[in-house]
Design a protein around this motif. Structure first.
Motif, PDB file in Angstrom:
ATOM      1  N   ARG A 111       0.800  -1.227   0.000  1.00 20.72           N
ATOM      2  CA  ARG A 111       0.000   0.000   0.000  1.00 20.72           C
ATOM      3  C   ARG A 111       0.832   1.276   0.000  1.00 20.72           C
ATOM      4  NH1 ARG A 111      -2.599  -4.156   2.030  1.00 20.72           N
ATOM      5  NH2 ARG A 111      -4.862  -4.362   1.695  1.00 20.72           N
ATOM      6  N   LEU A 112       1.992   1.257   0.618  1.00 21.30           N
ATOM      7  CA  LEU A 112       2.833   2.456   0.657  1.00 21.30           C
ATOM      8  C   LEU A 112       3.943   2.441  -0.397  1.00 21.30           C
ATOM      9  CD1 LEU A 112       3.286   3.228   4.468  1.00 21.30           C
ATOM     10  CD2 LEU A 112       1.714   4.272   2.837  1.00 21.30           C
ATOM     11  N   HIS A 113       4.025   1.368  -1.184  1.00 26.90           N
ATOM     12  CA  HIS A 113       5.044   1.241  -2.239  1.00 26.90           C
ATOM     13  C   HIS A 113       6.452   1.353  -1.665  1.00 26.90           C
ATOM     14  CE1 HIS A 113       1.867   2.837  -5.353  1.00 26.90           C
ATOM     15  NE2 HIS A 113       1.485   1.735  -4.742  1.00 26.90           N
ATOM     16  N   GLY A 174      -7.804   9.656  -2.109  1.00 33.54           N
ATOM     17  CA  GLY A 174      -7.647   8.441  -1.326  1.00 33.54           C
ATOM     18  C   GLY A 174      -8.570   7.341  -1.795  1.00 33.54           C
ATOM     19  N   VAL A 205      -5.905   4.045   1.752  1.00 32.92           N
ATOM     20  CA  VAL A 205      -4.652   4.739   1.472  1.00 32.92           C
ATOM     21  C   VAL A 205      -4.963   6.171   1.058  1.00 32.92           C
ATOM     22  CG1 VAL A 205      -2.555   4.763   0.061  1.00 32.92           C
ATOM     23  CG2 VAL A 205      -3.585   2.580   0.718  1.00 32.92           C
ATOM     24  N   TYR A 207      -3.388   9.695  -0.755  1.00 29.59           N
ATOM     25  CA  TYR A 207      -2.377  10.058  -1.746  1.00 29.59           C
ATOM     26  C   TYR A 207      -2.134  11.567  -1.772  1.00 29.59           C
ATOM     27  CZ  TYR A 207      -3.440   5.374  -3.499  1.00 29.59           C
ATOM     28  OH  TYR A 207      -3.633   4.022  -3.605  1.00 29.59           O
ATOM     29  N   ASN A 211      -0.035  11.789  -6.643  1.00 28.01           N
ATOM     30  CA  ASN A 211      -0.671  10.466  -6.596  1.00 28.01           C
ATOM     31  C   ASN A 211       0.251   9.410  -5.989  1.00 28.01           C
ATOM     32  OD1 ASN A 211      -3.134   9.086  -7.006  1.00 28.01           O
ATOM     33  ND2 ASN A 211      -2.311   8.072  -8.827  1.00 28.01           N
ATOM     34  N   GLU A 212       1.123   9.844  -5.093  1.00 28.13           N
ATOM     35  CA  GLU A 212       1.988   8.934  -4.357  1.00 28.13           C
ATOM     36  C   GLU A 212       1.360   8.618  -3.001  1.00 28.13           C
ATOM     37  OE1 GLU A 212       4.731   7.410  -5.327  1.00 28.13           O
ATOM     38  OE2 GLU A 212       4.622   8.354  -7.313  1.00 28.13           O
ATOM     39  N   PRO A 213       1.432   7.378  -2.541  1.00 28.57           N
ATOM     40  CA  PRO A 213       0.824   7.035  -1.248  1.00 28.57           C
ATOM     41  C   PRO A 213       1.531   7.722  -0.084  1.00 28.57           C
ATOM     42  CG  PRO A 213       2.099   5.196  -2.100  1.00 28.57           C
ATOM     43  CD  PRO A 213       2.053   6.211  -3.190  1.00 28.57           C
ATOM     44  N   TYR A 216      -1.262   4.853   5.068  1.00 29.35           N
ATOM     45  CA  TYR A 216      -2.087   3.643   5.041  1.00 29.35           C
ATOM     46  C   TYR A 216      -2.757   3.541   6.402  1.00 29.35           C
ATOM     47  CZ  TYR A 216      -2.965  -1.426   5.581  1.00 29.35           C
ATOM     48  OH  TYR A 216      -3.527  -2.640   5.853  1.00 29.35           O
TER      49      TYR A 216
END
Length: 238
Positions: A111-113, A174, A205, A207, A211-213, A216
């Protein structure tokens, strides 16, 4: 109209006609049955419906009272808890359970990459409205984006405010999912509610503008105090 619907309307009309406010006590069940010529079962069914709707609440051995209106959380809104509560004229609060650095597990990684085992910050708080516990929020943050965020006292400050003002990250969108679960022993203790109580489980999540997380979250939400709503719109053909 069913007898329960009729009894429900009588109770709601009484609250309005008498100008009762949150925290005010209703007459006893015996008195209300006498007032409106109702049987006890019908009245109790009506009261239970109004309790479920958040209009009333009951205190064991004390009686039935007018409840504070439930906080409505819009599913399309990325507004923080504190801001949403303040807009209703009530007071948000938080009790810090923990704020600690830990390693990202598989769910957090997805979810957070971030890489499996990389450092993340996990924040757990009991959220309150006017001092009453209403939710348990657990938030995971990428430690790389928020170095030394543990220094903030999140029992006093808003996480959204810190993200925006201290780290200059703007929350823009989100995704979330809502399901039903029950309180386990630990959650029940922290929220001061009976174990096994049905509650909302909210996860998702958040963002940023790229568009980056950013966050979470996994929340346990008491349905007695908060309800979720969604705005339906139809597309208009031009």
């Amino acid at each position: 109209m069913s007898s329960r619907d009729h009894a429900t309307e009588l109770v709601e009309s009484y609250i309005l006609d008498m100008g009762l406010r949150p925290g005010d006590r209703l007459p006893s069940e015996r008195d209300m049955c006498r007032m409106w010529d109702l049987n006890r079962t019908t009245l109790r069914n009506a009261i239970q419906r109004l309790v479920s709707d958040g209009v009333l609440y009951c205190r064991m051995g004390s009686g039935t009272y007018v409840a504070q209106p439930k906080l409505i959380r819009n599913l399309q809104d990325v507004k923080g808890f504190s801001e949403a509560v303040r807009e209703t004229g009530r007071t948000p609060g938080a009790r810090l359970v923990y704020c600690r650095q830990c390693e990202a597990d598989k769910a957090t990684t997805k979810r957070l990459h971030v890489s499996l085992g990389s450092p993340v910050v996990e924040l757990c708080r009991i959220r309150t409205i006017d001092g009453v516990p209403v939710a348990m929020e657990t938030t995971c943050l990428n430690e790389h984006l928020f170095p030394d965020i543990e220094r903030f006292d999140f029992s006093r400050v808003s996480l959204f405010d810190v993200i925006r003002d201290e780290y200059h990250i703007q929350v823009c969108s989100g995704q979330e999912r809502i399901s039903i679960t029950t309180l386990d022993e630990r959650e029940a203790h922290l929220l001061d509610y009976p174990e096994g109580t049905p509650v909302f489980f909210q996860s998702g999540v958040i963002y940023d503008e790229k568009n980056e997380p950013v966050e979470y979250f996994k929340n346990i939400v008491l349905s007695d105090h908060i309800r979720f709503a969604s705005e339906l719109r139809s597309e208009v053909e031009e």
